[in-house]
Design a protein around this motif. Structure first.
Motif, PDB file in Angstrom:
ATOM      1  N   GLY A 277       0.822  -1.206   0.000  1.00 25.06           N
ATOM      2  CA  GLY A 277       0.000   0.000   0.000  1.00 25.06           C
ATOM      3  C   GLY A 277       0.857   1.257   0.000  1.00 25.06           C
ATOM      4  O   GLY A 277       0.566   2.228  -0.714  1.00 25.06           O
ATOM      5  N   MET A 278       1.927   1.243   0.806  1.00 27.58           N
ATOM      6  CA  MET A 278       2.854   2.372   0.834  1.00 27.58           C
ATOM      7  C   MET A 278       3.543   2.534  -0.521  1.00 27.58           C
ATOM      8  O   MET A 278       3.715   3.646  -1.008  1.00 27.58           O
ATOM      9  CB  MET A 278       3.918   2.169   1.917  1.00 27.58           C
ATOM     10  N   ARG A 279       3.939   1.417  -1.123  1.00 28.03           N
ATOM     11  CA  ARG A 279       4.594   1.478  -2.434  1.00 28.03           C
ATOM     12  C   ARG A 279       3.669   2.114  -3.469  1.00 28.03           C
ATOM     13  O   ARG A 279       4.102   2.924  -4.283  1.00 28.03           O
ATOM     14  CB  ARG A 279       4.991   0.078  -2.910  1.00 28.03           C
ATOM     15  N   GLU A 280       2.408   1.714  -3.436  1.00 29.73           N
ATOM     16  CA  GLU A 280       1.443   2.250  -4.396  1.00 29.73           C
ATOM     17  C   GLU A 280       1.257   3.756  -4.195  1.00 29.73           C
ATOM     18  O   GLU A 280       1.192   4.508  -5.168  1.00 29.73           O
ATOM     19  CB  GLU A 280       0.100   1.525  -4.284  1.00 29.73           C
ATOM     20  N   LYS A 281       1.183   4.196  -2.953  1.00 36.69           N
ATOM     21  CA  LYS A 281       1.048   5.631  -2.680  1.00 36.69           C
ATOM     22  C   LYS A 281       2.284   6.381  -3.141  1.00 36.69           C
ATOM     23  O   LYS A 281       2.182   7.472  -3.712  1.00 36.69           O
ATOM     24  CB  LYS A 281       0.794   5.866  -1.189  1.00 36.69           C
ATOM     25  N   PHE A 282       3.462   5.793  -2.911  1.00 35.27           N
ATOM     26  CA  PHE A 282       4.700   6.415  -3.353  1.00 35.27           C
ATOM     27  C   PHE A 282       4.732   6.494  -4.878  1.00 35.27           C
ATOM     28  O   PHE A 282       5.101   7.516  -5.448  1.00 35.27           O
ATOM     29  CB  PHE A 282       5.922   5.657  -2.827  1.00 35.27           C
TER      30      PHE A 282
END
Length: 111
Positions: A62-67
């Protein structure tokens, strides 16, 4: 606060990328430099908020996608500021940095 990575945190990453852009794209106008400053400043604020507001134990993907979404937004804004030849140089800088960090280029993953 977020943990610092070896080599620095997000601020260091942004500063290095911005400096590489300024060093390699030698024909930037003063207006382009001013706009790039604003884009990188805003990207830094957004990235800092992303790290500070993440939930402990939250999804790493999820963090990767937001980044990725933030990075894509930054890239799109930069594309609007640079001439086509300049953006080609920017893309090569960004690709080299991602490869050194072991990150795939955007849109290279299966959908």
């Amino acid at each position: 606060m977020y943990a610092q990575r070896p080599g620095g945190g997000p601020e260091t990453m942004i500063a290095r990328e911005k400096q590489a852009v300024l060093d390699k794209i030698t024909d930037l106008s003063e207006d382009q430099k001013m706009l790039l400053d604003g884009i990188y400043d805003e990207f830094g604020v957004s990235l800092r908020e992303l790290f500070e507001n993440r939930t402990p134990g939250g999804s790493r993907e999820g963090m990767r996608e937001k980044f990725r979404a933030l990075r894509t937004e930054k890239d799109d804004l930069i594309k609007d500021v640079l001439k086509e030849e300049q953006y080609t140089i920017y893309e090569s800088i960004a690709t080299q940095r991602r490869e050194r960090r072991g990150n795939p280029p955007p849109n290279s993953m299966e959908e």
